[in-house]
Structure formats: C-alpha cells, structure tokens
Motif scaffolding. Structure first.
Motif, PDB file in Angstrom:
ATOM      1  N   VAL A  27     -63.381  15.286  26.915  1.00  0.00           N
ATOM      2  CA  VAL A  27     -62.157  15.094  27.685  1.00  0.00           C
ATOM      3  C   VAL A  27     -60.922  15.049  26.790  1.00  0.00           C
ATOM      4  O   VAL A  27     -59.893  15.640  27.110  1.00  0.00           O
ATOM      5  CB  VAL A  27     -62.252  13.819  28.552  1.00  0.00           C
ATOM      6  N   TYR A  28     -61.023  14.350  25.665  1.00  0.00           N
ATOM      7  CA  TYR A  28     -59.847  14.129  24.817  1.00  0.00           C
ATOM      8  C   TYR A  28     -59.869  14.913  23.514  1.00  0.00           C
ATOM      9  O   TYR A  28     -59.017  14.710  22.657  1.00  0.00           O
ATOM     10  CB  TYR A  28     -59.676  12.629  24.533  1.00  0.00           C
ATOM     11  N   GLN A  29     -60.837  15.791  23.352  1.00  0.00           N
ATOM     12  CA  GLN A  29     -60.967  16.605  22.157  1.00  0.00           C
ATOM     13  C   GLN A  29     -60.919  15.779  20.873  1.00  0.00           C
ATOM     14  O   GLN A  29     -60.327  16.168  19.872  1.00  0.00           O
ATOM     15  CB  GLN A  29     -59.881  17.710  22.098  1.00  0.00           C
ATOM     16  N   MET A  30     -61.552  14.611  20.933  1.00  0.00           N
ATOM     17  CA  MET A  30     -61.652  13.761  19.748  1.00  0.00           C
ATOM     18  C   MET A  30     -62.787  14.276  18.886  1.00  0.00           C
ATOM     19  O   MET A  30     -63.696  14.932  19.381  1.00  0.00           O
ATOM     20  CB  MET A  30     -61.978  12.315  20.150  1.00  0.00           C
ATOM     21  N   THR A  31     -62.738  13.958  17.604  1.00  0.00           N
ATOM     22  CA  THR A  31     -63.894  14.255  16.775  1.00  0.00           C
ATOM     23  C   THR A  31     -64.998  13.285  17.163  1.00  0.00           C
ATOM     24  O   THR A  31     -64.741  12.205  17.696  1.00  0.00           O
ATOM     25  CB  THR A  31     -63.583  14.090  15.271  1.00  0.00           C
TER      26      THR A  31
ATOM     27  N   GLY B 102     -55.821   6.187  29.206  1.00  0.00           N
ATOM     28  CA  GLY B 102     -56.856   7.008  29.812  1.00  0.00           C
ATOM     29  C   GLY B 102     -58.189   6.840  29.109  1.00  0.00           C
ATOM     30  O   GLY B 102     -59.236   6.723  29.762  1.00  0.00           O
ATOM     31  N   LYS B 103     -58.154   6.804  27.790  1.00  0.00           N
ATOM     32  CA  LYS B 103     -59.381   6.602  27.016  1.00  0.00           C
ATOM     33  C   LYS B 103     -59.993   5.242  27.339  1.00  0.00           C
ATOM     34  O   LYS B 103     -61.198   5.126  27.548  1.00  0.00           O
ATOM     35  CB  LYS B 103     -59.096   6.671  25.511  1.00  0.00           C
ATOM     36  N   GLN B 104     -59.150   4.222  27.383  1.00  0.00           N
ATOM     37  CA  GLN B 104     -59.636   2.879  27.679  1.00  0.00           C
ATOM     38  C   GLN B 104     -60.282   2.817  29.055  1.00  0.00           C
ATOM     39  O   GLN B 104     -61.351   2.229  29.225  1.00  0.00           O
ATOM     40  CB  GLN B 104     -58.486   1.871  27.600  1.00  0.00           C
ATOM     41  N   LYS B 105     -59.641   3.444  30.043  1.00  0.00           N
ATOM     42  CA  LYS B 105     -60.188   3.435  31.402  1.00  0.00           C
ATOM     43  C   LYS B 105     -61.523   4.170  31.462  1.00  0.00           C
ATOM     44  O   LYS B 105     -62.451   3.721  32.133  1.00  0.00           O
ATOM     45  CB  LYS B 105     -59.202   4.070  32.381  1.00  0.00           C
TER      46      LYS B 105
ATOM     47  N   SER C 254     -73.897   6.927  23.498  1.00  0.00           N
ATOM     48  CA  SER C 254     -73.847   8.328  23.051  1.00  0.00           C
ATOM     49  C   SER C 254     -73.242   9.224  24.120  1.00  0.00           C
ATOM     50  O   SER C 254     -72.551  10.197  23.802  1.00  0.00           O
ATOM     51  CB  SER C 254     -75.248   8.812  22.682  1.00  0.00           C
ATOM     52  N   GLU C 255     -73.469   8.905  25.379  1.00  0.00           N
ATOM     53  CA  GLU C 255     -72.876   9.689  26.466  1.00  0.00           C
ATOM     54  C   GLU C 255     -71.382   9.405  26.607  1.00  0.00           C
ATOM     55  O   GLU C 255     -70.610  10.295  26.954  1.00  0.00           O
ATOM     56  CB  GLU C 255     -73.602   9.410  27.776  1.00  0.00           C
ATOM     57  N   ILE C 256     -70.982   8.166  26.332  1.00  0.00           N
ATOM     58  CA  ILE C 256     -69.554   7.823  26.360  1.00  0.00           C
ATOM     59  C   ILE C 256     -68.835   8.586  25.247  1.00  0.00           C
ATOM     60  O   ILE C 256     -67.753   9.130  25.456  1.00  0.00           O
ATOM     61  CB  ILE C 256     -69.342   6.304  26.219  1.00  0.00           C
ATOM     62  N   VAL C 257     -69.466   8.640  24.082  1.00  0.00           N
ATOM     63  CA  VAL C 257     -68.898   9.393  22.960  1.00  0.00           C
ATOM     64  C   VAL C 257     -68.739  10.853  23.360  1.00  0.00           C
ATOM     65  O   VAL C 257     -67.684  11.463  23.131  1.00  0.00           O
ATOM     66  CB  VAL C 257     -69.781   9.253  21.694  1.00  0.00           C
TER      67      VAL C 257
END
Length: 67
Positions: free
Chosen positions: A47-51, A22-25, A38-41
């Motif tokens: 979406v994925y609650q990543m740091t 999902g992250k890759q897509k 910066s918008e992708i980050v």
C-alpha cells in the motif's frame, strides 16, 4: 517565491502526516483482526511502497508500544 516554497513545504508536511495516520490505522486495524505480523508488513509494502525492512521496523515498534 518564498511564499510559494513555504506553501509547498506545508503541503508536503500535511501529506506526510496524512500518510503516517494511514499507516497507523492500517496496522491498528490488521492487528485487531489478529493478522500475522508478516502479513501486516506485506500490506504496508504494497500500500505504501515501503521497503520490507522499514515495514518490519514499523510493525515491531507498533506491536511493542501496544502490548
């Protein structure tokens, strides 16, 4: 009991693989739309609650691999 633990591990591994895809897509799609890194980050963080740091590293790796 061992069988149940093995099933739980397999399910968790499958969920992690699905999340990674999902992250890759998401990154691939947003990159193809000329979205700023910066918008992708920000999208990965939301979406994925990543740091933010992990998301930045993920995007940098993707962009480097797909030059």
């Amino acid at each position: 009991m061992k069988f149940e633990l093995d099933l739980m591990d397999a399910r968790r591994e499958g969920e992690l693989k699905a999340e990674e895809k999902g992250k890759q897509k998401l990154v691939k799609f947003l990159s193809s739309q000329k979205t700023a890194p910066s918008e992708i980050v920000a999208a990965l963080v939301n979406v994925y609650q990543m740091t933010e740091k992990a998301a930045q590293e993920y995007v940098a790796e993707y962009l480097e691999a797909n030059k």
